[in-house]
Design an enzyme around this catalytic site. Structure first.
Site, short mmCIF file in Angstrom:
data_model
loop_
_atom_site.label_atom_id
_atom_site.label_comp_id
_atom_site.label_asym_id
_atom_site.label_seq_id
_atom_site.Cartn_x
_atom_site.Cartn_y
_atom_site.Cartn_z
N THR A 32 0.86 -1.19 0.00
CA THR A 32 0.00 0.00 0.00
C THR A 32 0.89 1.24 0.00
OG1 THR A 32 0.01 0.14 2.38
CG2 THR A 32 -1.74 -1.18 1.42
N LYS A 90 0.62 5.89 -0.50
CA LYS A 90 -0.25 7.06 -0.35
C LYS A 90 -1.20 7.14 -1.55
CE LYS A 90 1.99 10.84 -0.44
NZ LYS A 90 2.95 11.93 -0.19
N GLU A 91 -0.63 6.85 -2.72
CA GLU A 91 -1.41 7.06 -3.94
C GLU A 91 -2.22 5.85 -4.37
OE1 GLU A 91 1.17 10.58 -4.56
OE2 GLU A 91 1.86 8.51 -4.48
N LYS A 130 -3.10 -2.77 -9.43
CA LYS A 130 -2.74 -1.52 -8.76
C LYS A 130 -3.92 -0.56 -8.87
CE LYS A 130 1.15 1.66 -8.31
NZ LYS A 130 2.54 1.90 -8.77
N ASP A 160 11.79 7.92 -9.85
CA ASP A 160 11.67 7.57 -8.43
C ASP A 160 12.43 6.28 -8.17
OD1 ASP A 160 8.91 6.75 -6.16
OD2 ASP A 160 10.90 7.61 -5.81
N ASP A 198 6.80 0.57 -10.53
CA ASP A 198 6.34 1.94 -10.27
C ASP A 198 6.86 2.92 -11.28
OD1 ASP A 198 6.57 1.25 -6.79
OD2 ASP A 198 4.93 1.03 -8.19
#
Ligand SMILES: N#C/C(=C\c1ccncc1)C(=O)NCc1ccccc1
Length: 252
Positions: free
Chosen positions: A57, A59-60, A77, A189, A206
């Site tokens: 999990t 934040k987004e 996702k 990222d 991601d």
């Protein structure tokens, strides 16, 4: 060092420029009505046969395990529509020529973001970078290959000590070069948090925030990715440096 501090500062300013004033509420759960409707659509198309438990999990978004056609394991996702830091998303999207003109409600931004991660995964795959293979994306849901076995996801580099750090490093460096030279993308990222280690291989995950080279901040994002990767692999005893990695990625 000074240069990196400047870059970090610049990125934060860039983010602060449009960041929401209020702090993000850590609302739990992503299963609001529109999301359930989309899951239903994916199920009725036979893409998802059964939903499993939470894999991770953030934040987004939340990532769930699921079973797809032919009992294949999937990662689902689901981007939150309410609490997503959509200002940050909008910020990344604004610089992206593929999503010019995206404005409007949070929903539109989150849907565009989901589509963006799907496209970026496809582009990464096309140029030979090992990522979870994307299956489809629908509104705020991205369906991709599950990296792991029997509901157990592959660990992230931050959780395991690779047996062959030198080998993993050279693979990650090659992927950064392929993304830059062939896909014209910067991950944006990249760190030991976004690399899974599966069957001795690194897998990049991601790609939602990955930007095209012509994004105004792409060189700052690349410098930060390089810094993160060199920092981690130096700790693993690999002889590497930011200058050498930068030259390798950018060299024609
Ligand atoms: N993609 C992905 C991920 C795992 C995964 C595992 C197994 N197969 C495919 C993907 C993942 O944890 N991403 C981190 C993350 C970021 C933001 C919100 C939630 C979670």
């Amino acid at each position: 060092d000074k240069r990196m501090k400047d870059i970090e500062k610049k990125i934060d300013e860039y983010r602060m420029k449009v960041k929401d004033s209020g702090d993000l509420k850590a609302e739990s759960g992503v299963f609001d009505a529109p999301t359930l409707k989309t899951l239903y659509t994916l199920a009725s198309k036979g893409i998802i046969k059964a939903m499993g438990g939470v894999v991770s999990t953030g934040k987004e978004a939340d990532v769930f395990h699921a079973l797809g056609e032919d009992e294949r394991e999937l990662a689902i996702k689901i981007y939150r529509i309410t609490t997503s830091d959509f200002q940050k998303m909008q910020d990344y999207l604004i610089g992206d020529p593929r999503f010019e003109g995206i404005r409007g409600t949070k929903k539109d931004i989150v849907f565009a973001w989901t589509k963006k991660e799907h496209r970026n995964l496809e582009r990464a795959m096309e140029v030979g970078v090992r990522v979870p293979r994307p299956v489809t994306s629908e509104r705020n849901i991205l369906v991709m290959e599950f990296i792991g076995k029997d509901e157990v996801p592959a660990p992230r580099l931050k959780d395991v000590r690779p047996e062959d750090p030198k080998g993993i490093y050279s693979k990650v460096a090659e992927y950064m070069r392929l993304l830059y030279q062939k896909a014209r993308l910067v991950h944006g990222d990249l760190s030991e948090y976004n690399i899974l280690l599966y069957e001795g291989e690194p897998i990049i995950i991601d790609m939602g925030q990955a930007v095209m080279l012509d994004h105004p901040m792409s060189s700052e994002f690349l410098a930060r990715d390089i810094r993160n990767i060199v920092k981690y692999f130096k700790k693993m005893g690999v002889d590497c440096s930011e200058e050498r990695l930068n030259a390798y990625i950018m060299k024609k």
